[in-house]
Design a protein around this motif. Sequence first.
Motif, PDB file in Angstrom:
ATOM      1  N   THR A 172       0.849  -1.198   0.000  1.00  0.00           N
ATOM      2  CA  THR A 172       0.000   0.000   0.000  1.00  0.00           C
ATOM      3  C   THR A 172       0.879   1.241   0.000  1.00  0.00           C
ATOM      4  O   THR A 172       1.869   1.320   0.730  1.00  0.00           O
ATOM      5  CB  THR A 172      -0.915   0.027   1.236  1.00  0.00           C
ATOM      6  N   ARG A 173       0.467   2.227  -0.797  1.00  0.00           N
ATOM      7  CA  ARG A 173       1.249   3.444  -0.914  1.00  0.00           C
ATOM      8  C   ARG A 173       0.394   4.696  -0.830  1.00  0.00           C
ATOM      9  O   ARG A 173       0.814   5.703  -0.267  1.00  0.00           O
ATOM     10  CB  ARG A 173       2.024   3.460  -2.240  1.00  0.00           C
ATOM     11  N   ALA A 174      -0.826   4.662  -1.371  1.00  0.00           N
ATOM     12  CA  ALA A 174      -1.624   5.884  -1.509  1.00  0.00           C
ATOM     13  C   ALA A 174      -2.416   6.225  -0.256  1.00  0.00           C
ATOM     14  O   ALA A 174      -2.831   7.357  -0.082  1.00  0.00           O
ATOM     15  CB  ALA A 174      -2.580   5.749  -2.693  1.00  0.00           C
ATOM     16  N   SER A 175      -2.653   5.248   0.619  1.00  0.00           N
ATOM     17  CA  SER A 175      -3.474   5.509   1.799  1.00  0.00           C
ATOM     18  C   SER A 175      -3.004   4.629   2.935  1.00  0.00           C
ATOM     19  O   SER A 175      -2.252   3.669   2.742  1.00  0.00           O
ATOM     20  CB  SER A 175      -4.953   5.244   1.500  1.00  0.00           C
TER      21      SER A 175
ATOM     22  N   LEU B  38      -7.588  -3.331   6.808  1.00  0.00           N
ATOM     23  CA  LEU B  38      -8.529  -2.228   6.930  1.00  0.00           C
ATOM     24  C   LEU B  38      -7.912  -0.963   6.353  1.00  0.00           C
ATOM     25  O   LEU B  38      -6.744  -0.665   6.592  1.00  0.00           O
ATOM     26  CB  LEU B  38      -8.908  -1.984   8.384  1.00  0.00           C
ATOM     27  N   ALA B  39      -8.716  -0.218   5.622  1.00  0.00           N
ATOM     28  CA  ALA B  39      -8.258   1.050   5.054  1.00  0.00           C
ATOM     29  C   ALA B  39      -9.460   1.938   4.775  1.00  0.00           C
ATOM     30  O   ALA B  39     -10.544   1.452   4.419  1.00  0.00           O
ATOM     31  CB  ALA B  39      -7.466   0.825   3.763  1.00  0.00           C
ATOM     32  N   ALA B  40      -9.261   3.226   4.951  1.00  0.00           N
ATOM     33  CA  ALA B  40     -10.270   4.227   4.582  1.00  0.00           C
ATOM     34  C   ALA B  40      -9.824   4.831   3.257  1.00  0.00           C
ATOM     35  O   ALA B  40      -9.083   5.805   3.219  1.00  0.00           O
ATOM     36  CB  ALA B  40     -10.382   5.288   5.673  1.00  0.00           C
ATOM     37  N   ARG B  41     -10.251   4.217   2.153  1.00  0.00           N
ATOM     38  CA  ARG B  41      -9.839   4.626   0.817  1.00  0.00           C
ATOM     39  C   ARG B  41     -11.060   5.067   0.020  1.00  0.00           C
ATOM     40  O   ARG B  41     -12.191   4.776   0.381  1.00  0.00           O
ATOM     41  CB  ARG B  41      -9.185   3.458   0.056  1.00  0.00           C
TER      42      ARG B  41
ATOM     43  N   PRO C 256     -13.955   8.818   3.191  1.00  0.00           N
ATOM     44  CA  PRO C 256     -14.082   7.363   3.254  1.00  0.00           C
ATOM     45  C   PRO C 256     -14.018   6.844   4.687  1.00  0.00           C
ATOM     46  O   PRO C 256     -13.368   7.432   5.548  1.00  0.00           O
ATOM     47  CB  PRO C 256     -12.878   6.869   2.439  1.00  0.00           C
ATOM     48  N   LYS C 257     -14.707   5.741   4.929  1.00  0.00           N
ATOM     49  CA  LYS C 257     -14.702   5.075   6.226  1.00  0.00           C
ATOM     50  C   LYS C 257     -13.912   3.774   6.112  1.00  0.00           C
ATOM     51  O   LYS C 257     -13.763   3.214   5.023  1.00  0.00           O
ATOM     52  CB  LYS C 257     -16.131   4.772   6.687  1.00  0.00           C
TER      53      LYS C 257
END
Length: 710
Positions: free
Chosen positions: A61-64, A81-84, A126-127
């Motif tokens: 992962t790089r953007a978020s 888990l990520a908020a993207r 984003p959630k």
Amino acid sequence: MDDGIDPEKFYDLRLLTDVTLSPDGERVAFVASESDPDDDESRTGLYVVPSDGSRDPHRLTRASTASAPAWGPDGDTLGFLAARDGDLDRRAGRRRDESDDGGDEDGRNGGDGGGGGNGSDGGEGPKPQVWTFDLALGGDARQETDFEHGVREFDFGPDGDRLGEFDFGPDGDRLVVSARDPTEEEGEYLDRRRDDGPIEVTRLQHKMDGAGWLDDVTTYLFVVDRESGETDRLDDAYGAGSAEPLMGLQPSWGSSNRIAFCRSNAEHPDDDGSVDVFTIAPDGADLRRLTDGSMRCMVPTWSPDGDRLAFAGGNHENWYEPTDAYVAPDDADAEYESLSAGLDRTLARGGGLAWLDGETVVAPIADEAWTRLAVLPLDGEPRRSYERQGRQRTICAFDLAGDTVALGLTTPDDTPQAFSLDAGELREDDTGGPIRRLTDLNADWVADAPLPDCEVVSYENADLEEVEAIVYYPDGFDADADGPAPAICSIHGGPMSYDAPEFRFTVAYWTSRGYVVVKPNYRGSTSYGRDFSEALKGSRGDLESDDVISAMDRLVADGVADPDRLFCTGFSYGGITTAHVVTRTDEFAAAAPEHGIYDFHSNFGTDDNHNWHEWEFGMPWENPETYRDISSISRVGEIDTPLLVTAGEEDWRCPPTQAEQLYVSVRKRGIDAKLVVYPNEHHDIGDPSRATHRLEVLTEWFESHDPGEA
């Protein structure tokens, strides 16, 4: 004073926080935190590396930001888990008003997951959702869930470990996730709160640090079909209790196709600290309560065959007792007993439980000034293992799968790194082969920085009891040749915690500027057994401050610390202790109590720890003298030490009014003092700019009151 490490170097660090092994033990996924200086935020990145060390780690992962990795049963699927921003395929092919929008038959689609129950969050953006990588095919991550307010996630442990509230089913085709599910009326309230409407609370646990003001929205477990996106709510698997906003439900899906989770079963859950282990079928049938309400249980972990659960359990009314590892069959009202009680050691911070085989559990334990692994047979005596770790290596992350152990290890002169070794190391008849270092995070940073030397020093307190302190020295320091140095006593929080040799930027910053840094494991610390920890129960101020003062007296007597250049600070319970220390002695040139409580009577009900204070001290109106006795504000007339007092504006663990009260009180007495409050900050210091500001303002305070700097 030496110039030392530039505080801006903090932004260059990448610190490992979590490791998890694929089911076959061949790959390690790990999380590393880092700073985003442009947005002034701490972020986390997700990486994967072969456990045999055959190639360097690959960043996924790089953007978020990404956190809480979990492997699917096929060993190629990696969830996190990520908020993207929403998955393009999901946006193009699926609409929320269509029948496969992921909602249940009532049109509900989960609720506010961010922050564990804060009715005022859930704004734009984003959630957190579950995303997965297919490491066999490659490509970007796929969005698996679409809950309106996200899948829940929690800080788990004092070092900020993240617990993702999801797990894969045994066939990998379904997920179990935790999400809040507001009723229509509750949803309207959340909308009003987002528009700065009034806060309306009816529950006893009315606030929680990091979550803010709580509400009545219930958290449920949902089963998510990965192919269709359809969700089924498990109505009997819901959150309850004062601990739930902090601990979540901790779902775990076993090979026998049952789901384990944790929640309170008390009649008045907000007034009770107990948490039980439950299991349930994925269709919501056959709910079983395994434990009896006598403990605070967490991290349920299925045995390989899925017929038993290992879990951590501690006395919910006496947190000084060790947290032990237990195993119970998947039966209602199961019989269970501790596997680790014979060690008289608590399970370690940030540690989990793992099954070595169907008859043995492995867990990190806090063992004096050390975090190490313990082997816990179901039929046999528990024992310590992994001697090759050495006393200067601290375990900060752990997992076990297949025949491989993954560890996050840190030393005073190196940042946390990922390692692996054969699980045979944990068997008495097998040496286990070599330990393999898998990462080299911050190699250039470490090579260029003057990092500290360290030792564990034993000393006697005023009661002639042996206590230990971790002492960090400037690189190359020689007291005989250099003479005594200025020394900072840095007191850990908790008090149910402990210090061990490890890398900390704050410590490295201070030692690089010529300070000796002392971290006492005072009475109340949890890594020396129940008697040592429980000695503090029902009291505040006397025992721990004696241990702090005795540590500094020992270093002065040894010629290590300059008696005219001693300083004291601590965060949270360390702040509480710092204030008590300066009511007892004037030997510190300056002190800095941070984010502490100084008047327990006025604090009652304003923080999120009313249950803890009740079981330890009783009610303040019933025991006013006790509350006065344990409050350093009662002896503020004895303070002559210049104080820097800090607080978070939205700290619900140690409210900022406590810092204000101490600050105004010492200023009224004419004591040199300064108050620093961090706006919109909870109990911990989050943003990188504030972390560096905190370090600089503490150091400036000590330097400005240092007779050696005059």
